[in-house]
Motif scaffolding. Structure first.
Motif, short mmCIF file in Angstrom:
data_model
loop_
_atom_site.label_atom_id
_atom_site.label_comp_id
_atom_site.label_asym_id
_atom_site.label_seq_id
_atom_site.Cartn_x
_atom_site.Cartn_y
_atom_site.Cartn_z
N MET A 54 17.77 33.25 -0.63
CA MET A 54 18.68 33.88 0.30
C MET A 54 18.02 33.90 1.67
O MET A 54 16.91 34.39 1.81
N THR A 55 18.70 33.39 2.66
CA THR A 55 18.13 33.34 3.99
C THR A 55 18.29 34.68 4.70
O THR A 55 19.07 35.53 4.30
N THR A 56 17.55 34.85 5.78
CA THR A 56 17.59 36.09 6.55
C THR A 56 19.00 36.40 7.02
O THR A 56 19.44 37.53 6.99
N ARG A 74 21.34 38.18 4.53
CA ARG A 74 21.05 39.57 4.19
C ARG A 74 22.06 40.54 4.77
O ARG A 74 22.19 41.65 4.29
N ALA A 75 22.79 40.15 5.81
CA ALA A 75 23.69 41.06 6.50
C ALA A 75 24.88 41.46 5.64
O ALA A 75 25.57 42.40 5.96
N THR A 76 25.17 40.75 4.56
CA THR A 76 26.28 41.13 3.71
C THR A 76 25.90 42.37 2.92
O THR A 76 24.74 42.61 2.64
N ILE A 126 16.45 46.32 -0.35
CA ILE A 126 17.53 46.16 0.62
C ILE A 126 18.80 45.80 -0.14
O ILE A 126 18.76 45.06 -1.12
N CYS A 127 19.91 46.38 0.30
CA CYS A 127 21.20 46.12 -0.33
C CYS A 127 21.80 44.83 0.21
O CYS A 127 21.90 44.64 1.42
N VAL A 128 22.19 43.97 -0.71
CA VAL A 128 22.92 42.76 -0.37
C VAL A 128 24.08 42.68 -1.35
O VAL A 128 23.87 42.64 -2.57
N ASP A 129 25.29 42.72 -0.83
CA ASP A 129 26.50 42.67 -1.67
C ASP A 129 26.49 43.73 -2.76
O ASP A 129 26.91 43.49 -3.89
N GLY A 130 25.99 44.93 -2.45
CA GLY A 130 26.00 46.03 -3.41
C GLY A 130 24.90 45.99 -4.45
O GLY A 130 24.85 46.82 -5.35
N ARG A 131 23.99 45.03 -4.34
CA ARG A 131 22.86 44.89 -5.27
C ARG A 131 21.56 45.07 -4.50
O ARG A 131 21.45 44.66 -3.35
#
Length: 107
Positions: free
Chosen positions: A1-3, A6-8, A26-31
């Motif tokens: 996963m690119t930087t 991460r904004a999702t 860090i949260c990404v897509d609720g995970r």
């Protein structure tokens, strides 16, 4: 996963992976992704398990931690659920108030 990917998600950062002195999730897509599990360019590796974000998936996070607590073998299901609810509530309160453990030394 690119930087940039991460904004999702809600982007919440936390301490679920044990670092304690700095945010390591860090949260990404609720995970939750382990912020320390990345390549030398900061690209996060896909997590091996689905750990729900306590900020945007509160109920799922309580369920996840209750199951983990119970599987440890030392707690009844009821005790594990009580502990999980307390943990998730504490995480949410700390993040909402800006009182995360890694910020204690900065005050």
């Amino acid at each position: 996963m690119t930087t940039s990917e991460r904004a999702t998600g809600c982007g919440s950062q936390g301490y679920e992976f044990g670092a304690g002195s700095y945010p390591d999730s860090i949260c990404v897509d609720g995970r939750l992704f382990d912020a320390d599990n990345c390549d030398n360019k900061g690209n996060l590796y896909e997590p091996t398990e689905d750990i729900p974000c306590p900020m945007c998936r509160e109920k799922e996070a309580v369920k996840y931690w209750a199951e983990r607590n119970h599987l440890s073998g030392t707690l009844t299901r009821k005790q594990a659920l009580i502990n999980a609810k307390s943990l998730v509530a504490d995480i949410r309160k700390n993040r909402q108030n800006g009182t995360e453990p890694w910020k204690a030394g900065a005050r």
